[in-house]
Design a protein around this motif. Structure first.
Motif, PDB file in Angstrom:
ATOM      1  N   PRO A  40       9.060  11.002  -2.099  1.00 48.60           N
ATOM      2  CA  PRO A  40       8.165  10.626  -1.410  1.00 48.60           C
ATOM      3  C   PRO A  40       6.888  10.211  -2.611  1.00 48.60           C
ATOM      4  O   PRO A  40       6.760  10.677  -3.532  1.00 48.60           O
ATOM      5  CB  PRO A  40       7.727  11.817  -0.416  1.00 48.60           C
ATOM      6  N   VAL A  41       6.166   9.048  -2.105  1.00 48.19           N
ATOM      7  CA  VAL A  41       5.183   8.681  -2.999  1.00 48.19           C
ATOM      8  C   VAL A  41       3.887   9.595  -2.969  1.00 48.19           C
ATOM      9  O   VAL A  41       3.150   9.598  -3.822  1.00 48.19           O
ATOM     10  CB  VAL A  41       4.622   7.187  -2.394  1.00 48.19           C
ATOM     11  N   ASP A  42       3.980  10.474  -2.030  1.00 47.47           N
ATOM     12  CA  ASP A  42       2.999  11.849  -2.160  1.00 47.47           C
ATOM     13  C   ASP A  42       3.161  12.233  -3.442  1.00 47.47           C
ATOM     14  O   ASP A  42       1.877  12.641  -4.048  1.00 47.47           O
ATOM     15  CB  ASP A  42       3.243  12.612  -0.996  1.00 47.47           C
ATOM     16  N   LEU A  43       4.259  12.452  -4.237  1.00 46.20           N
ATOM     17  CA  LEU A  43       4.266  13.115  -5.379  1.00 46.20           C
ATOM     18  C   LEU A  43       3.957  11.943  -6.515  1.00 46.20           C
ATOM     19  O   LEU A  43       3.482  12.498  -7.703  1.00 46.20           O
ATOM     20  CB  LEU A  43       5.944  13.460  -5.521  1.00 46.20           C
ATOM     21  N   LEU A  44       3.697  10.758  -6.202  1.00 49.90           N
ATOM     22  CA  LEU A  44       3.499   9.744  -7.331  1.00 49.90           C
ATOM     23  C   LEU A  44       1.947   9.677  -7.383  1.00 49.90           C
ATOM     24  O   LEU A  44       1.293   9.507  -8.464  1.00 49.90           O
ATOM     25  CB  LEU A  44       3.963   8.242  -6.777  1.00 49.90           C
ATOM     26  N   LYS A  45       1.130   9.768  -6.409  1.00 51.37           N
ATOM     27  CA  LYS A  45      -0.291   9.607  -6.383  1.00 51.37           C
ATOM     28  C   LYS A  45      -0.995  10.420  -7.411  1.00 51.37           C
ATOM     29  O   LYS A  45      -1.731   9.614  -8.120  1.00 51.37           O
ATOM     30  CB  LYS A  45      -0.851   9.811  -5.048  1.00 51.37           C
ATOM     31  N   PRO A  79       0.921  -1.124   0.129  1.00 52.41           N
ATOM     32  CA  PRO A  79       0.117  -0.129  -0.191  1.00 52.41           C
ATOM     33  C   PRO A  79       0.849   1.208   0.112  1.00 52.41           C
ATOM     34  O   PRO A  79       1.973   1.132   0.469  1.00 52.41           O
ATOM     35  CB  PRO A  79      -0.736  -0.173   1.454  1.00 52.41           C
ATOM     36  N   LEU A  80       0.383   2.192  -0.529  1.00 54.01           N
ATOM     37  CA  LEU A  80       0.980   3.624  -0.558  1.00 54.01           C
ATOM     38  C   LEU A  80       0.755   4.349   0.705  1.00 54.01           C
ATOM     39  O   LEU A  80      -0.508   4.528   0.919  1.00 54.01           O
ATOM     40  CB  LEU A  80       0.624   4.293  -2.039  1.00 54.01           C
ATOM     41  N   GLY A  81       1.721   4.857   1.270  1.00 57.20           N
ATOM     42  CA  GLY A  81       1.534   5.490   2.441  1.00 57.20           C
ATOM     43  C   GLY A  81       1.446   7.197   2.105  1.00 57.20           C
ATOM     44  O   GLY A  81       1.546   7.630   1.041  1.00 57.20           O
ATOM     45  N   SER A  82       2.207   7.895   3.335  1.00 58.02           N
ATOM     46  CA  SER A  82       2.347   9.356   3.073  1.00 58.02           C
ATOM     47  C   SER A  82       3.374   9.718   4.018  1.00 58.02           C
ATOM     48  O   SER A  82       3.499   9.432   5.007  1.00 58.02           O
ATOM     49  CB  SER A  82       0.958  10.168   3.307  1.00 58.02           C
ATOM     50  N   ILE A  83       4.334  10.810   3.513  1.00 56.31           N
ATOM     51  CA  ILE A  83       5.132  11.342   4.453  1.00 56.31           C
ATOM     52  C   ILE A  83       4.557  12.384   5.206  1.00 56.31           C
ATOM     53  O   ILE A  83       5.168  13.080   6.382  1.00 56.31           O
ATOM     54  CB  ILE A  83       6.566  11.890   3.817  1.00 56.31           C
ATOM     55  N   ALA A  84       3.448  12.635   4.940  1.00 55.92           N
ATOM     56  CA  ALA A  84       2.811  13.861   5.755  1.00 55.92           C
ATOM     57  C   ALA A  84       2.836  13.986   7.254  1.00 55.92           C
ATOM     58  O   ALA A  84       2.805  14.829   8.084  1.00 55.92           O
ATOM     59  CB  ALA A  84       1.400  14.193   5.301  1.00 55.92           C
TER      60      ALA A  84
END
Length: 348
Positions: A232-237, A139-144
């Motif tokens: 970070p995957v935040d940029l991928l979503k 699953p994709l998380g977040s660095i937030a």
């Protein structure tokens, strides 16, 4: 020894490693209210995450421009993020790729093809040509919600695969010397080796990002602290669907000059000018100091890049005011779309 036996032994060893880290406090629990159940939940989540980590082996096409800095033979890591075996990695591994192979936890080598390379974020996507049986996507998380001091796990795939327990030391914008900028990056310390494309996970086994660089100042406070930078995957979503459909995001269609630059005492200094680049054709030299872009003063790499990219077409002319030796000169350059200068891997 059978593949199933190899996987079983790897997972047993991994679970022992994580369990020991939890017991010794190297990987503190996010919620210590029920330490036994929380410990087991963390072990299970990270075991599942580790099972999705793969090695990525790449041979670049003969004569590839990127081979000058990255070499023709490249190795790193990736992580399965899609039910069809879609693998996320760092894009520079697959630049101008002629041959791509995925190496699984049980040492199987599977041919793969390029799906996307995104210049703006630095992400790369590849897909196996044969099924990756028994591997569930992470699953994709977040660095937030990640804070300084939070423990995370980085994993390396391939023949020399393993895990590294590390900590978050900062989240901040990052400007790279190769005409690259992202608004948020994750920095960890101590560093891991072979960081290229290495996934980093939180204690829930969610993917936070993939490894890009070794850095000497992970904290960003101007003091020596070796670590790694993760994209970070935040940029991928927001762009994942677009990448799978088009092989690139719209934001990657932007001007490129062919400069390697550094930021020194409030000045942008050119370190290297790529051969046969727009910068070379326009008269740029190593040692130049960039003072203005289209008449607007710039003092940081971020300002330089954002002003350069703030134009409708990637090949629109740009005026750079530079200090060359003792002379101030205004040069007119004609940028290009970076991807137009490189061989595109089959599939993109």
């Amino acid at each position: 020894m059978s593949s199933a036996r190899l996987v079983m032994l790897a997972r047993i060893g991994f679970r022992c490693c994580v369990a020991a880290a939890l017991v010794l406090g190297a990987l503190p629990l996010a919620d210590a209210a029920t330490p036994g159940s929380q410990q087991q939940a963390a072990i299970d989540a990270l075991t599942r995450a580790h099972a999705a980590v793969v090695g990525v082996e790449v041979s670049a096409t003969p004569g590839a421009r990127s081979a000058e800095t990255l070499g023709r033979q490249r190795s790193g890591s990736g992580v399965v993020i899609g039910p069809d075996g879609l693998v996320l990695t760092i894009g520079y591994l697959m630049l101008e790729a002629e041959n791509i192979q995925i190496v699984t936890l049980d040492k199987r080598t599977v041919p793969a093809r390029a799906v996307a390379y995104d210049l703006a974020t630095g992400f790369g996507l590849i897909r196996p040509l044969l099924p990756l049986r028994g591997i569930a996507p992470v699953p994709l998380g977040s660095i937030a919600d990640m804070k300084t001091g939070d423990a995370v796990m980085a994993a390396i795939g391939g023949e020399d695969g393993g895990v590294g327990l590390t900590q978050v030391v900062d989240k901040r914008p990052f400007s790279g010397y190769w005409e690259y900028h992202i608004e948020s990056a994750l920095f960890t310390s101590p560093p891991i080796g072979n960081h290229s494309g290495a996934p980093v996970f939180n204690q829930r086994g969610e993917l936070l990002g993939v490894g890009s660089l070794f850095v000497g100042d992970a904290s960003g406070q101007g003091r020596p602290l070796p670590g790694n930078m993760f994209v970070p995957v935040d940029l991928l979503k927001p762009i994942l669907a677009e990448l799978q459909q088009n092989g690139i995001s719209r934001q990657s269609r932007r001007p490129w000059l062919g400069l390697t630059s550094s930021e020194q005492s409030g000045r942008v200094r050119v370190v290297r000018v790529n051969r046969e680049s727009p910068a070379e054709a326009g008269g740029m030299r190593a040692g130049d100091v960039v003072l203005e872009v289209d008449g607007a003063k710039v003092a940081t790499l971020e300002e330089f890049y954002k002003k350069l990219w703030d134009r409708a077409a990637p090949d629109a002319e740009v005026r750079l005011t530079v200090l060359q030796g003792a002379d101030v000169r205004t040069l007119t350059l004609k940028p290009v779309d970076r991807m137009s200068t490189m061989a595109r891997p089959a599939g993109i």
